[in-house]
Design a protein around this motif. Structure first.
Motif, PDB file in Angstrom:
ATOM      1  N   ALA A 164     -36.066 -48.962  12.351  1.00 50.45           N
ATOM      2  CA  ALA A 164     -34.673 -49.071  11.907  1.00 50.45           C
ATOM      3  C   ALA A 164     -34.371 -48.148  10.733  1.00 50.45           C
ATOM      4  CB  ALA A 164     -34.358 -50.522  11.532  1.00 50.45           C
ATOM      5  N   ALA A 165     -35.335 -47.993   9.840  1.00 50.85           N
ATOM      6  CA  ALA A 165     -35.125 -47.124   8.678  1.00 50.85           C
ATOM      7  C   ALA A 165     -34.943 -45.672   9.106  1.00 50.85           C
ATOM      8  CB  ALA A 165     -36.294 -47.246   7.713  1.00 50.85           C
ATOM      9  N   ALA A 166     -35.752 -45.217  10.045  1.00 50.93           N
ATOM     10  CA  ALA A 166     -35.621 -43.843  10.535  1.00 50.93           C
ATOM     11  C   ALA A 166     -34.304 -43.653  11.270  1.00 50.93           C
ATOM     12  CB  ALA A 166     -36.797 -43.499  11.450  1.00 50.93           C
ATOM     13  N   ARG A 167     -33.908 -44.657  12.067  1.00 54.68           N
ATOM     14  CA  ARG A 167     -32.638 -44.561  12.791  1.00 54.68           C
ATOM     15  C   ARG A 167     -31.455 -44.510  11.826  1.00 54.68           C
ATOM     16  NH1 ARG A 167     -35.389 -48.289  16.071  1.00 54.68           N
ATOM     17  NH2 ARG A 167     -34.255 -50.060  15.177  1.00 54.68           N
ATOM     18  N   ALA A 168     -31.588 -45.143  10.674  1.00 55.17           N
ATOM     19  CA  ALA A 168     -30.523 -45.112   9.676  1.00 55.17           C
ATOM     20  C   ALA A 168     -30.421 -43.763   8.973  1.00 55.17           C
ATOM     21  CB  ALA A 168     -30.737 -46.217   8.634  1.00 55.17           C
ATOM     22  N   GLY A 169     -31.468 -42.943   9.105  1.00 58.35           N
ATOM     23  CA  GLY A 169     -31.439 -41.617   8.486  1.00 58.35           C
ATOM     24  C   GLY A 169     -32.247 -41.499   7.217  1.00 58.35           C
ATOM     25  N   LEU A 170     -33.006 -42.535   6.862  1.00 61.02           N
ATOM     26  CA  LEU A 170     -33.844 -42.466   5.668  1.00 61.02           C
ATOM     27  C   LEU A 170     -34.982 -41.476   5.876  1.00 61.02           C
ATOM     28  CD1 LEU A 170     -33.833 -46.243   4.899  1.00 61.02           C
ATOM     29  CD2 LEU A 170     -33.234 -44.498   3.216  1.00 61.02           C
ATOM     30  N   ARG A 171     -35.342 -40.783   4.797  1.00 58.80           N
ATOM     31  CA  ARG A 171     -36.373 -39.754   4.861  1.00 58.80           C
ATOM     32  C   ARG A 171     -37.379 -39.944   3.735  1.00 58.80           C
ATOM     33  NH1 ARG A 171     -32.401 -34.500   4.646  1.00 58.80           N
ATOM     34  NH2 ARG A 171     -31.034 -35.010   6.418  1.00 58.80           N
TER      35      ARG A 171
END
Length: 219
Positions: A164-171
């Motif tokens: 979910a974090a990656a899908r939200a755009g977190l890097r």
């Protein structure tokens, strides 16, 4: 806009534009859900500039500007045009969405052409001032973070973003500053804020020298 410019040139010989003193971003569908808005509309305040009208009036990161003097802000692009068409020194009324309810806020605009000094400081991605760090994982959102203690205080840096974090755009390298409008600087505060936020979570993230909101969807 053209008529406003022509009238100012005719009456004063120069063009002056009102300034609010914020950096804004678009409210997309996911961000609207995370902030509890009925639809994507308004302008999301990602940063309040120091010593500006917005800061003086108490506007906050995470506020969504819904209208100016009763006129709807349909998208983030509308706000600069609407504010810029009002003369500096005029008081305006903003309708703000904050913590699930609307708030009326009066603000005295200053001049958009006024020179203001801003200290950019060191990039947020520069970890050279870190004194110590401790990593932890928030499994349900796919985040591994480093809880860092630095000369400027504690902060949370993203080491790995999955699910979910990656899908939200977190890097990797991002810093999580707040959940909604709740500031988080350590593990316990982050976990509590995420648990209280439900399935649609707005995260305030610092990336380099910029701050943005990302919508974390756990459904």
């Amino acid at each position: 806009v053209a008529m406003n410019v022509a009238e100012q040139l005719k009456t004063t010989g120069k063009v002056q534009r009102g300034r609010l003193g914020v950096i804004i971003q678009k409210v997309d569908y996911n961000l609207a859900k995370s902030f509890g808005l009925a639809k994507p509309a308004g302008a999301l305040i990602a940063q309040v500039l120091p010593d500006g009208p917005a800061a003086a009036a108490g506007l906050k990161q995470g506020d969504v500007v819904l209208s100016v003097n009763g006129e709807d802000v349909l998208s983030s692009n509308d706000l600069p045009v609407m504010v810029g068409s009002i003369a500096p020194g005029k008081e305006i009324t903003l309708t703000i969405w904050r913590n699930g309810q609307t708030v009326e806020q009066k603000i005295l605009l200053d001049n958009a052409d006024k020179n203001s000094s801003r200290s950019s400081g060191r990039s947020a991605a520069d970890g050279s001032d870190s004194l110590q760090s401790q990593s932890f994982t928030v499994e349900n959102i796919g985040l591994t973070l480093s809880e860092q203690a630095s000369a400027d205080g504690k902060r949370l840096q993203v080491l790995r973003a999955e699910g979910a974090a990656a899908r939200a755009g977190l890097r990797r390298g991002d810093y999580i500053l707040a959940v909604g409008q709740t500031q988080v600087t350590e593990e316990d505060a982050l976990r509590k804020a995420i648990a209280a936020a439900g399935n649609n979570i707005p995260l305030l993230v610092q990336r380099g020298t910029s701050t943005i909101f990302l919508a974390l969807n756990l459904q």
